[in-house]
Design an enzyme around this catalytic site. Sequence first.
Site, PDB file in Angstrom:
ATOM      1  N   SER A 137       0.824  -1.205   0.000  1.00 28.36           N
ATOM      2  CA  SER A 137       0.000   0.000   0.000  1.00 28.36           C
ATOM      3  C   SER A 137       0.860   1.257   0.000  1.00 28.36           C
ATOM      4  CB  SER A 137      -0.962  -0.031   1.189  1.00 28.36           C
ATOM      5  OG  SER A 137      -1.873   1.042   1.122  1.00 28.36           O
TER       6      SER A 137
ATOM      7  N   ASP B  39      -2.294   6.293  -4.156  1.00 28.73           N
ATOM      8  CA  ASP B  39      -1.158   5.608  -3.546  1.00 28.73           C
ATOM      9  C   ASP B  39      -0.684   4.475  -4.457  1.00 28.73           C
ATOM     10  OD1 ASP B  39      -3.274   3.863  -3.083  1.00 28.73           O
ATOM     11  OD2 ASP B  39      -2.708   3.388  -1.046  1.00 28.73           O
TER      12      ASP B  39
ATOM     13  N   ASP C 237      -0.763   1.249  -4.702  1.00 24.14           N
ATOM     14  CA  ASP C 237      -1.655   0.185  -5.182  1.00 24.14           C
ATOM     15  C   ASP C 237      -3.018   0.720  -5.590  1.00 24.14           C
ATOM     16  OD1 ASP C 237      -2.347   0.655  -2.484  1.00 24.14           O
ATOM     17  OD2 ASP C 237      -3.208  -1.336  -2.278  1.00 24.14           O
TER      18      ASP C 237
ATOM     19  N   ASP D  47      -5.625   2.188  -4.223  1.00 30.40           N
ATOM     20  CA  ASP D  47      -6.908   1.996  -3.545  1.00 30.40           C
ATOM     21  C   ASP D  47      -7.298   3.212  -2.717  1.00 30.40           C
ATOM     22  OD1 ASP D  47      -5.082   1.673  -1.484  1.00 30.40           O
ATOM     23  OD2 ASP D  47      -5.843  -0.259  -0.814  1.00 30.40           O
TER      24      ASP D  47
END
Length: 570
Positions: free
Chosen positions: A145, A300, A302, A304
Amino acid sequence: MQTEKTFLRWMEQATDDLDLHNELAQLHQTGNTAGVEDRFYRTLEFGTGGLRGEIGAGTNRINIYTVRKATQGLANYILASGVVRKVAIAYDSRIKSDLFAQQAAQVFAANGITAMLYPQLMPTPALSFAVRHLGCGAGVCVTASHNPAKYNGYKVYGADGCQITTEAATEILAQIETVDEFDDVKITNFDTALQVGQICYIGQQTVDAYIAAVKTQQVTPGQTTSLKVVYTPLNGAGLACVTRILTETGITDITVVPEQEHPDGNFPTCPYPNPEIREALQKGLELSATVQPDLLLATDPDCDRVGIAVNNNGTFELMSGNEVGVLLLDYICKQRAATGTLPLNPVAVKTIVTTDMAASVAQKYGVELREVLTGFKFIGEQIGLLENAGEENRYIFGFEESYGYLSGGYVRDKDAVNASMLICEMARFYKAQGKTLLDVMQQLYAEHGYYAAHLLSFSFEGMDGMLYMQNLMKGLRTAPPQQVGGYAVLGSYDYLQGAGSGQLAQVVRQVPKADVLEFLLEGEAKLIVRPSGTEPKIKVYLFAKGQTQQTAKAEIEKLAVFASQMIEKK
């Protein structure tokens, strides 16, 4: 003694990755006993968030061996539980993410489980979508993340597209603990498994279906007002999907931050690629000062979560996750009510550490607001419960203060592709009325009250840090504070015990047990203490409400001083 024995075994057998071999050899040659201890004093913890840790050699690091071990345990669980023997796999731009994804696919294939692998980096929500779209029994996303570059992780998803439940994590962990990372892991050759169909690439049609599902979540489609956007994927996985969804919904004036456009797990211009932190958005802010867009978007690594900054007469003001979440909740409710698409008995969901201003907005529109533990999987769980009851259409929006948002049940995780689309749509809607999102936020504060919130994070690295965090939480339970920042404590709630005291003594929270403490303060203020589930940190959430924005922020500042002293003193 056991640590040294394990280290020597890794020295002998961890030969499949030259980087690990060289790291171990360097530790041995320099006699770095502290380094050995830190890498081998424990096994990297597997929980509801899967694995997350520093990249490197050792049982307390994420590497091909800890990934293989976790995957073998997950494979054992899949085979024993009788779910579909097919797993979707995605990965982001982090160092070795593609390698770890391939290693996981090889282990699944060797265990007779078909591995469906995205051939290019993809947003985490695209993994959640693929699990259900392809009829998989589980999913794996290789990502850490927003953590710094030295981290990577391994998230596990169930057949419902949600991150695994606490119960599933416990069962998977039990399987992992029976696996020796060198002796018990089954693994096959990647190319051979690809040729015979044990490993398959996820095709473009699945990506197209995901984007199409996101587009169905438009609230006010067909707007013609122009919107100028600067976008940064923070060297992560968001570029293709975010620019595509914006373009397909009519946002074509997009300038991408060049230094952060392409995937780079070293994150050279933002060492902590977290859109909650101003420094991560600095390059975007610098470009915005020149380009002068209406909006800056930052997803960010990833993809999400998304952060924004809004043009305020030539300067750019960042908005918090709480503020954007409240804006979106109000916009979705208002516009769906106006167009007759708001369902009967609508449901919105927020986490316990997210602003209580959402409750006031929800009440205005007759929306049931459900509260869940920190972690978007609990919001996804609520969508699943509604779906099981044949009421999935009741869900209209869910959000958390850490910049995670979702407006539909097509995935079961926060989705920055969906959120980027909605934020831009909302900005266009209000721009046509001569308003910015900052203007609308001030109107909502004037209507519902001035809510303020702030997050403090305290890092505690290594074995000593872990012990300190454990003792800190124990101390707060056995000797809770009687006042915080000059405010009397009116009651407390221990989510681990499921019990409250004082004014919260009769409260029953319908959430699983968790290592979280909540303190209710006079004047509608609140403080929540929670060890992070993904980082060696204690997080303290502060909440206040004032007659003006200035008084609310002043109260937060007083609470922050006391909270810092409390964490450092214990």
